[in-house]
Design a protein around this motif. Sequence first.
Motif, short mmCIF file in Angstrom:
data_model
loop_
_atom_site.label_atom_id
_atom_site.label_comp_id
_atom_site.label_asym_id
_atom_site.label_seq_id
_atom_site.Cartn_x
_atom_site.Cartn_y
_atom_site.Cartn_z
N ALA A 116 0.83 -1.38 -0.02
CA ALA A 116 0.12 -0.06 -0.13
C ALA A 116 0.88 1.46 0.06
N LEU A 117 2.07 1.19 0.65
CA LEU A 117 2.86 2.49 0.62
C LEU A 117 3.77 2.62 -0.59
N ARG A 118 3.90 1.40 -1.22
CA ARG A 118 4.50 1.49 -2.64
C ARG A 118 3.62 2.16 -3.72
N VAL A 119 2.20 1.62 -3.56
CA VAL A 119 1.35 2.13 -4.30
C VAL A 119 1.03 3.73 -4.22
N THR A 120 0.98 4.14 -2.96
CA THR A 120 0.88 5.70 -2.77
C THR A 120 2.19 6.37 -3.28
N SER A 121 3.37 5.85 -2.93
CA SER A 121 4.53 6.46 -3.36
C SER A 121 4.51 6.54 -4.98
N VAL A 122 4.16 5.62 -5.77
CA VAL A 122 4.06 5.59 -7.15
C VAL A 122 3.01 6.91 -7.67
N LEU A 123 2.00 6.54 -6.82
CA LEU A 123 0.98 7.34 -7.37
C LEU A 123 1.11 8.97 -7.22
N ARG A 124 2.07 9.21 -6.31
CA ARG A 124 2.28 10.51 -5.77
C ARG A 124 3.41 11.01 -6.92
N ARG A 125 4.43 10.35 -7.07
CA ARG A 125 5.44 10.42 -8.12
C ARG A 125 4.94 10.84 -9.64
N ALA A 126 3.82 9.84 -9.98
CA ALA A 126 3.35 9.99 -11.26
C ALA A 126 2.54 11.29 -11.27
N ARG A 127 1.80 11.73 -10.26
CA ARG A 127 1.14 12.95 -10.17
C ARG A 127 1.87 14.29 -9.97
N ALA A 128 3.20 14.14 -9.68
CA ALA A 128 3.95 15.07 -9.35
C ALA A 128 3.38 16.26 -8.60
N VAL A 129 2.88 15.80 -7.32
CA VAL A 129 2.17 16.54 -6.21
C VAL A 129 3.18 17.51 -5.53
N GLN A 130 4.46 17.18 -5.81
CA GLN A 130 5.40 18.22 -5.22
C GLN A 130 5.49 19.61 -5.67
N ALA A 131 5.89 20.55 -5.00
CA ALA A 131 5.60 21.96 -5.54
C ALA A 131 6.64 22.06 -6.68
N PRO A 132 6.09 23.12 -7.73
CA PRO A 132 6.58 23.14 -9.11
C PRO A 132 7.93 23.62 -8.68
N PRO A 133 9.21 22.90 -9.44
CA PRO A 133 10.42 23.15 -9.24
C PRO A 133 10.70 24.73 -9.82
N PRO A 134 11.70 25.35 -9.38
CA PRO A 134 12.00 26.82 -9.84
C PRO A 134 12.54 26.83 -11.33
N VAL A 135 13.21 25.74 -11.79
CA VAL A 135 13.69 25.54 -13.29
C VAL A 135 12.42 24.62 -13.85
N ARG A 136 12.00 25.01 -14.88
CA ARG A 136 10.83 24.18 -15.44
C ARG A 136 11.33 23.51 -16.53
N THR A 137 12.47 24.00 -17.01
CA THR A 137 12.87 23.11 -18.36
C THR A 137 14.22 22.65 -18.17
N LEU A 138 14.65 21.76 -18.70
CA LEU A 138 16.14 21.32 -18.74
C LEU A 138 16.76 20.94 -20.32
N VAL A 139 17.74 21.53 -20.73
CA VAL A 139 18.08 21.40 -21.90
C VAL A 139 19.59 20.94 -22.14
N ASP A 140 19.76 19.75 -22.89
CA ASP A 140 21.25 19.46 -23.13
C ASP A 140 21.41 19.05 -24.36
N GLY A 141 22.10 19.84 -25.20
CA GLY A 141 22.13 19.61 -26.71
C GLY A 141 20.57 19.32 -27.40
N GLY A 142 20.46 18.13 -27.81
CA GLY A 142 18.93 18.07 -28.44
C GLY A 142 17.80 17.34 -27.68
N LEU A 143 18.35 17.36 -26.36
CA LEU A 143 17.55 16.62 -25.30
C LEU A 143 17.03 17.77 -24.63
N GLY A 144 15.68 17.74 -24.60
CA GLY A 144 14.85 18.86 -23.62
C GLY A 144 13.99 18.31 -22.69
N VAL A 145 13.74 18.75 -21.59
CA VAL A 145 12.74 18.20 -20.60
C VAL A 145 12.01 19.31 -20.09
#
Length: 238
Positions: A116-145
């Motif tokens: 049950a704890l693993r399920v909750t952890s995976v759901l939390r990460r999937a929904r990105a419920v943490q506060a929005p990060p200060p940097v919203r994009t990461l770029v490295d050459g042709g790779l962008g996030v």
Amino acid sequence: MTNEGVAVGRVLVVDDDMTVRDVVRRYLELGGHQVQLAGDGETALRLFAENPPDLVVLDLMLPGIDGLEVCRRLRQRSAVPVVMLTALGEEEDRIAGLQLGADDYVTKPFSPRELALRVTSVLRRARAVQAPPPVRTLVDGGLGVDLGARTARLNGVELSLTTREFDLLTFLMSNPGRAFGRAELLERVWGWEFGDQSTVTVHVRRLREKIETDSARPTRIATVWGVGYRYDPTPAGR
């Protein structure tokens, strides 16, 4: 949907053992989740198509269509988080499931509370419920996030990443040039204080297959022998 700050949702539990299904259902419902049950792979795929859940708990040993094939078919149509149930000693099946894109696993016999704890952890990460990060994009050459949209593109083409793959890539790209051990990555990315470190190895291998020109000779995610892994930014001009 949340329950006192805990991520909850619709969970499809797939296991051919009625007792296991019932125990897992009761623990998940105590945590606020809505639960559907399936005793075989064919039923699981039908229920998924009729009412897609937020997460799937999937036993690998199923009659008819086995768990690995169910996971493969789910990945063809969805990035839904998958938590596998594997029997003790079935390391090859566990690794195969992770390679197919499963997000997490629990080994039988298991603690229902841990699951049950693993399920909750995976759901939390999937929904990105943490506060929005200060940097919203990461770029490295042709790779962008894009951290807000939780998407990654390589040379303009969107990558198909699982929740764990995305989190691992984001963490490594956010800390370029720094080597991390597998145990540290398990804690920082997975949120586990203990666990099978081969999980990290499998996810790194899958990431390399998706972002490296030659996954056998990686230039972005480097292996630091005796330590773990390091993200090396692409040299300017490449």
